[in-house]
Write an enzyme that holds these catalytic residues in place. Structure first.
Site, PDB file in Angstrom:
ATOM      1  N   HIS A 156      27.423 -18.046  -0.595  1.00  0.00           N
ATOM      2  CA  HIS A 156      27.013 -18.410  -0.653  1.00  0.00           C
ATOM      3  C   HIS A 156      26.542 -19.615   0.898  1.00  0.00           C
ATOM      4  O   HIS A 156      25.635 -19.662   0.851  1.00  0.00           O
ATOM      5  CB  HIS A 156      27.187 -19.738  -1.824  1.00  0.00           C
ATOM      6  CG  HIS A 156      26.670 -20.617  -2.699  1.00  0.00           C
ATOM      7  ND1 HIS A 156      26.785 -21.109  -3.428  1.00  0.00           N
ATOM      8  CD2 HIS A 156      25.162 -21.711  -1.976  1.00  0.00           C
ATOM      9  CE1 HIS A 156      25.704 -22.169  -3.647  1.00  0.00           C
ATOM     10  NE2 HIS A 156      25.157 -22.304  -2.929  1.00  0.00           N
ATOM     11  N   LYS A 190      26.859 -16.770  -7.336  1.00  0.00           N
ATOM     12  CA  LYS A 190      27.442 -16.987  -5.398  1.00  0.00           C
ATOM     13  C   LYS A 190      28.451 -17.926  -4.970  1.00  0.00           C
ATOM     14  O   LYS A 190      29.043 -18.240  -6.399  1.00  0.00           O
ATOM     15  CB  LYS A 190      26.709 -18.251  -5.303  1.00  0.00           C
ATOM     16  CG  LYS A 190      24.543 -18.372  -5.633  1.00  0.00           C
ATOM     17  CD  LYS A 190      24.415 -18.853  -4.940  1.00  0.00           C
ATOM     18  CE  LYS A 190      22.573 -18.560  -5.181  1.00  0.00           C
ATOM     19  NZ  LYS A 190      22.037 -19.667  -6.452  1.00  0.00           N
ATOM     20  N   TYR A 202      27.397 -24.749  -9.226  1.00  0.00           N
ATOM     21  CA  TYR A 202      25.918 -25.327 -10.422  1.00  0.00           C
ATOM     22  C   TYR A 202      26.970 -26.086 -11.044  1.00  0.00           C
ATOM     23  O   TYR A 202      26.825 -26.749 -12.182  1.00  0.00           O
ATOM     24  CB  TYR A 202      24.820 -24.284 -10.459  1.00  0.00           C
ATOM     25  CG  TYR A 202      24.187 -23.935  -8.974  1.00  0.00           C
ATOM     26  CD1 TYR A 202      24.569 -24.999  -7.775  1.00  0.00           C
ATOM     27  CD2 TYR A 202      23.547 -22.786  -9.155  1.00  0.00           C
ATOM     28  CE1 TYR A 202      23.983 -23.788  -6.891  1.00  0.00           C
ATOM     29  CE2 TYR A 202      22.661 -22.672  -8.520  1.00  0.00           C
ATOM     30  CZ  TYR A 202      23.038 -22.898  -7.062  1.00  0.00           C
ATOM     31  OH  TYR A 202      22.776 -22.611  -5.683  1.00  0.00           O
ATOM     32  N   ASP A 241      19.452 -18.008 -11.299  1.00  0.00           N
ATOM     33  CA  ASP A 241      19.571 -18.008 -10.599  1.00  0.00           C
ATOM     34  C   ASP A 241      21.375 -19.321 -10.613  1.00  0.00           C
ATOM     35  O   ASP A 241      20.598 -20.437 -10.549  1.00  0.00           O
ATOM     36  CB  ASP A 241      19.049 -18.281  -9.145  1.00  0.00           C
ATOM     37  CG  ASP A 241      19.808 -18.826  -8.180  1.00  0.00           C
ATOM     38  OD1 ASP A 241      20.133 -17.253  -7.470  1.00  0.00           O
ATOM     39  OD2 ASP A 241      20.399 -19.950  -7.612  1.00  0.00           O
ATOM     40  N   ASN A 249       4.982 -22.479 -13.499  1.00  0.00           N
ATOM     41  CA  ASN A 249       5.944 -21.738 -12.717  1.00  0.00           C
ATOM     42  C   ASN A 249       6.498 -20.484 -12.547  1.00  0.00           C
ATOM     43  O   ASN A 249       6.616 -19.782 -11.934  1.00  0.00           O
ATOM     44  CB  ASN A 249       7.896 -22.818 -12.373  1.00  0.00           C
ATOM     45  CG  ASN A 249       7.041 -23.853 -11.995  1.00  0.00           C
ATOM     46  OD1 ASN A 249       6.132 -23.991 -11.989  1.00  0.00           O
ATOM     47  ND2 ASN A 249       8.586 -24.758 -12.334  1.00  0.00           N
ATOM     48  N   PHE A 302      15.260 -32.834  -3.442  1.00  0.00           N
ATOM     49  CA  PHE A 302      15.998 -33.342  -3.185  1.00  0.00           C
ATOM     50  C   PHE A 302      16.166 -34.985  -3.417  1.00  0.00           C
ATOM     51  O   PHE A 302      16.618 -36.186  -2.837  1.00  0.00           O
ATOM     52  CB  PHE A 302      16.428 -32.944  -0.855  1.00  0.00           C
ATOM     53  CG  PHE A 302      16.342 -31.938  -1.125  1.00  0.00           C
ATOM     54  CD1 PHE A 302      18.032 -31.066  -0.316  1.00  0.00           C
ATOM     55  CD2 PHE A 302      15.038 -30.910  -0.559  1.00  0.00           C
ATOM     56  CE1 PHE A 302      18.052 -30.045  -0.969  1.00  0.00           C
ATOM     57  CE2 PHE A 302      15.804 -29.290  -1.590  1.00  0.00           C
ATOM     58  CZ  PHE A 302      17.532 -29.030  -1.141  1.00  0.00           C
ATOM     59  N   LEU A 303      14.866 -35.259  -3.364  1.00  0.00           N
ATOM     60  CA  LEU A 303      14.625 -36.830  -3.811  1.00  0.00           C
ATOM     61  C   LEU A 303      15.832 -37.862  -4.918  1.00  0.00           C
ATOM     62  O   LEU A 303      15.608 -38.757  -4.232  1.00  0.00           O
ATOM     63  CB  LEU A 303      12.867 -36.903  -4.348  1.00  0.00           C
ATOM     64  CG  LEU A 303      11.621 -36.738  -2.504  1.00  0.00           C
ATOM     65  CD1 LEU A 303      10.487 -37.134  -3.706  1.00  0.00           C
ATOM     66  CD2 LEU A 303      11.910 -38.149  -2.164  1.00  0.00           C
ATOM     67  N   SER A 321      11.404 -23.933  -3.052  1.00  0.00           N
ATOM     68  CA  SER A 321      10.599 -23.913  -3.002  1.00  0.00           C
ATOM     69  C   SER A 321       8.943 -24.995  -3.189  1.00  0.00           C
ATOM     70  O   SER A 321       7.833 -24.720  -2.471  1.00  0.00           O
ATOM     71  CB  SER A 321       9.940 -22.945  -3.679  1.00  0.00           C
ATOM     72  OG  SER A 321      10.368 -21.662  -3.980  1.00  0.00           O
TER      73      SER A 321
HETATM   74  P1  NAD Z   1      12.791 -26.455  -6.428  1.00  0.00           P
HETATM   75  O1  NAD Z   1      12.332 -26.792  -5.230  1.00  0.00           O
HETATM   76  O2  NAD Z   1      12.667 -24.976  -7.218  1.00  0.00           O
HETATM   77  O3  NAD Z   1      12.709 -28.086  -7.320  1.00  0.00           O
HETATM   78  C1  NAD Z   1      12.706 -28.099  -8.327  1.00  0.00           C
HETATM   79  C2  NAD Z   1      12.491 -29.855  -8.707  1.00  0.00           C
HETATM   80  O4  NAD Z   1      10.657 -29.992  -8.405  1.00  0.00           O
HETATM   81  C3  NAD Z   1      12.855 -30.251  -9.605  1.00  0.00           C
HETATM   82  O5  NAD Z   1      12.664 -31.665  -9.042  1.00  0.00           O
HETATM   83  C4  NAD Z   1      11.776 -29.974 -11.018  1.00  0.00           C
HETATM   84  O6  NAD Z   1      11.240 -31.448 -11.599  1.00  0.00           O
HETATM   85  C5  NAD Z   1      10.221 -30.119  -9.626  1.00  0.00           C
HETATM   86  N1  NAD Z   1       9.462 -29.492 -10.657  1.00  0.00           N
HETATM   87  C6  NAD Z   1       9.850 -28.012 -10.940  1.00  0.00           C
HETATM   88  N2  NAD Z   1       8.642 -27.243 -11.326  1.00  0.00           N
HETATM   89  C7  NAD Z   1       7.555 -28.254 -11.155  1.00  0.00           C
HETATM   90  C8  NAD Z   1       5.974 -28.912 -11.260  1.00  0.00           C
HETATM   91  N3  NAD Z   1       5.446 -27.149 -11.760  1.00  0.00           N
HETATM   92  N4  NAD Z   1       5.396 -29.444 -10.750  1.00  0.00           N
HETATM   93  C9  NAD Z   1       6.427 -30.436 -10.993  1.00  0.00           C
HETATM   94  N5  NAD Z   1       7.262 -30.585 -10.135  1.00  0.00           N
HETATM   95  C10 NAD Z   1       7.909 -29.344 -10.561  1.00  0.00           C
HETATM   96  O7  NAD Z   1      14.253 -27.129  -6.460  1.00  0.00           O
HETATM   97  P2  NAD Z   1      15.374 -26.696  -5.829  1.00  0.00           P
HETATM   98  O8  NAD Z   1      16.227 -26.747  -7.604  1.00  0.00           O
HETATM   99  O9  NAD Z   1      15.872 -26.846  -5.213  1.00  0.00           O
HETATM  100  O10 NAD Z   1      15.306 -25.222  -6.064  1.00  0.00           O
HETATM  101  C11 NAD Z   1      15.583 -23.743  -6.734  1.00  0.00           C
HETATM  102  C12 NAD Z   1      16.844 -23.174  -7.231  1.00  0.00           C
HETATM  103  O11 NAD Z   1      17.442 -22.819  -6.100  1.00  0.00           O
HETATM  104  C13 NAD Z   1      17.930 -23.841  -7.770  1.00  0.00           C
HETATM  105  O12 NAD Z   1      17.592 -24.692  -8.922  1.00  0.00           O
HETATM  106  C14 NAD Z   1      18.962 -23.256  -7.173  1.00  0.00           C
HETATM  107  O13 NAD Z   1      19.525 -22.056  -8.100  1.00  0.00           O
HETATM  108  C15 NAD Z   1      18.605 -22.550  -6.108  1.00  0.00           C
HETATM  109  N6  NAD Z   1      18.971 -23.023  -5.058  1.00  0.00           N
HETATM  110  C16 NAD Z   1      19.825 -22.880  -3.764  1.00  0.00           C
HETATM  111  C17 NAD Z   1      20.718 -22.705  -2.888  1.00  0.00           C
HETATM  112  C18 NAD Z   1      21.936 -21.853  -1.524  1.00  0.00           C
HETATM  113  O14 NAD Z   1      22.376 -22.543  -1.559  1.00  0.00           O
HETATM  114  N7  NAD Z   1      21.827 -21.077  -2.493  1.00  0.00           N
HETATM  115  C19 NAD Z   1      20.656 -24.260  -2.346  1.00  0.00           C
HETATM  116  C20 NAD Z   1      19.046 -25.275  -2.901  1.00  0.00           C
HETATM  117  C21 NAD Z   1      18.679 -24.208  -4.714  1.00  0.00           C
END
Ligand code: NAD
Length: 326
Positions: free
Chosen positions: A111, A78, A49, A44, A285, A223-224, A217
Site C-alpha cells: 500500500h 493491499k 478500507y 479495488d 464512470n 478529500f473534501l 482521479s
Molecule cells: P475519486 O476520485 O474516485 O472520487 C470520489 C469522490 O467523487 C466521491 O466524493 C464521489 O461521490 C465523487 N464522484 C464519483 N463519481 C462522480 C461523478 N461521476 N460525478 C461527480 N462526482 C463523483 O476518489 P477516491 O475514492 O479517492 O479514489 C478512488 C479509489 O482509489 C478509492 O476508492 C480507492 O480504491 C483507491 N485509492 C487508493 C489509494 C492508495 O493509497 N493506493 C488512496 C486513495 C484512493
C-alpha cells in the site's frame, strides 16, 4: 465488453474499476453486487478500507446468481504498513484471501513504501490506520522493501495472489525493485489527476512494463469529506469538475466533467478506479468509450498540473512524523 490492460504477469486487468475506499461496510455488499450488475468487473480494495469481507460477499452473490464467473472478476487488495515483515506479510496475504472468499487475489499491492512497527493483534485485530486510539505515535520499523516484495512473491508461488505490485512508490524505489524482482511488478497505483500529473513517473512505469492505475482521479473531490487536516489542501483549490478546460470539454463531447477526467487517464492507458455510492454516477464512470479527446486537449488538461498531492501523510498526520513523498 470490458477493456483491459495486459499486466506483466500475463493476466488482464480491466481498465475501469470501482474503488472501495469509504464505501461503508454496511452497504458494501449491496453496492458491489449492484456495480457488477451495471458492468464493473474490477474492485479495488485494501485491508485499510475494512470492507473487504462485505465486498467479497457482494461478488459471491453475483457469482451464485450466475451474473458472472469468478474469472470475470478482478480484485485488488493491499498490504498495510504494519505488516511489512515477511511473516506478517505472508499472514496478511493469506488472511486477505480468506476474508474476500474468492479463492485467490488477482492483484496484491504494497500500500505504501513505508514499514511501521507491528501492532499486536491483541490490541485490535489488525489496525489499519496510521494511528488509532491505542497508538498515538507513528513508529517506523526497519524492514527493507525487498523483504516485503519477496514475501509477496511467495504468495504468488503459493497461488494466493496472481499478480503483485506496489502503490505510492516513486521512480527511485521502482528502479531498485526491478533489480531483484523475481515475479514482475505488474502494477503501480498512484494518485493521478490534472493537479498531480507525475508525467515522469507514469512514463518510467509504463516503459518498464508496469501498468499504472490512477487513484483519486477527481483530485480534491474525494478529500473534501475528510477531517480538517486531510481536507485542508482540497478546500483551497478549484474543483476539477468546474475547472477549464474540463468544463468546456464536457460540453463539447456531451459528457460529464467526471467522464472527461477519467477518459484523460484511460486514453493514456492508465486504469481508473473511481468510487461512487450513487447508481447514476456508477453507470456514468464506467461509460468512457465512444469518444476520444484530441492530443492537444489531453495536453491542455495535463497543463493544469500543480504537483498538488492530497493523499500525503507527510502533510496530514499530526506533527508530520514521516515524509514518504519528500
Ligand atoms: P475519486 O476520485 O474516485 O472520487 C470520489 C469522490 O467523487 C466521491 O466524493 C464521489 O461521490 C465523487 N464522484 C464519483 N463519481 C462522480 C461523478 N461521476 N460525478 C461527480 N462526482 C463523483 O476518489 P477516491 O475514492 O479517492 O479514489 C478512488 C479509489 O482509489 C478509492 O476508492 C480507492 O480504491 C483507491 N485509492 C487508493 C489509494 C492508495 O493509497 N493506493 C488512496 C486513495 C484512493
Amino acid at each position: 465488453m470490458t477493456q483491459t490492460i495486459k499486466l506483466a504477469s500475463g493476466r488482464e486487468m480491466p481498465l475501469v474499476g470501482f474503488g472501495l475506499w469509504k464505501v461503508p461496510k454496511e452497504t458494501a455488499a449491496e453496492t458491489v453486487y449492484n456495480a457488477i450488475k451495471v458492468g464493473y468487473r474490477l474492485f479495488d480494495g485494501a485491508y485499510d478500507y475494512q470492507n473487504e469481507k462485505e465486498a467479497g460477499e457482494g461478488i459471491r452473490r453475483a457469482i451464485a446468481e450466475g451474473l458472472v464467473k469468478r474469472d470475470d472478476i478482478f480484485i485488488t487488495t493491499k498490504l498495510w504498513n504494519n505488516y511489512h515483515k515477511e511473516e506478517y506479510a505472508l499472514e496478511m496475504g493469506r488472511r486477505q484471501n480468506e476474508i474476500w472468499g474468492l479463492g485467490y487475489i488477482d492483484l496484491f499491492l504494497i500500500h505504501f513504501p513505508c514499514a511501521l512497527k507491528y501492532i499486536k493483534p491483541a490490541v485490535r485485530e489488525y489496525p489499519a490506520w496510521w494511528m488509532d486510539d491505542e497508538h498515538k505515535v507513528v513508529e517506523l520499523d526497519k524492514v527493507p522493501v525487498q523483504e516485503t516484495w519477496q514475501a509477496l512473491e511467495k504468495l504468488v508461488d503459493q497461488g494466493v495472489a496472481r499478480s503483485i505490485g506496489v502503490s505510492n512508490f516513486q521512480a527511485q524505489l521502482l528502479y531498485d525493485l526491478l533489480s531483484y524482482a523475481r515475479h514482475p511488478v505488474s502494477s503501480l497505483q498512484i494518485e493521478h489527476h490534472p493537479y498531480l500529473v507525475q508525467a515522469g513517473l507514469v512514463e518510467m512505469a509504463q516503459t518498464n512494463g508496469i501498468a499504472v492505475t490512477a487513484y483519486s482521479s477527481f483530485g480534491p473531490q474525494s478529500f473534501l469529506e475528510l477531517p480538517e487536516d486531510f481536507s485542508k489542501r482540497a478546500k483551497k483549490i478549484a474543483l476539477l469538475f468546474e475547472a477549464e478546460p474540463i468544463a468546456s470539454l464536457a460540453k463539447k463531447y456531451n459528457k460529464t466533467p467526471a467522464q472527461i477526467l477519467l477518459r484523460w487517464a484511460t486514453q493514456r492507458n492508465i486504469a481508473v478506479i473511481p468510487k461512487s455510492n450513487n447508481a447514476e454516477r456508477l453507470r456514468q464512470n464506467l461509460d468512457l468509450m465512444g469518444f476520444d479527446l484530441a492530443s492537444e486537449e489531453l495536453q491542455q488538461i495535463s497543463d493544469l498540473d500543480r504537483g498538488l498531492r492530497f493523499n500525503d501523510p507527510g502533510f496530514y498526520l499530526p506533527d508530520h512524523p514521516i515524509h514518504i513523498f519528500a
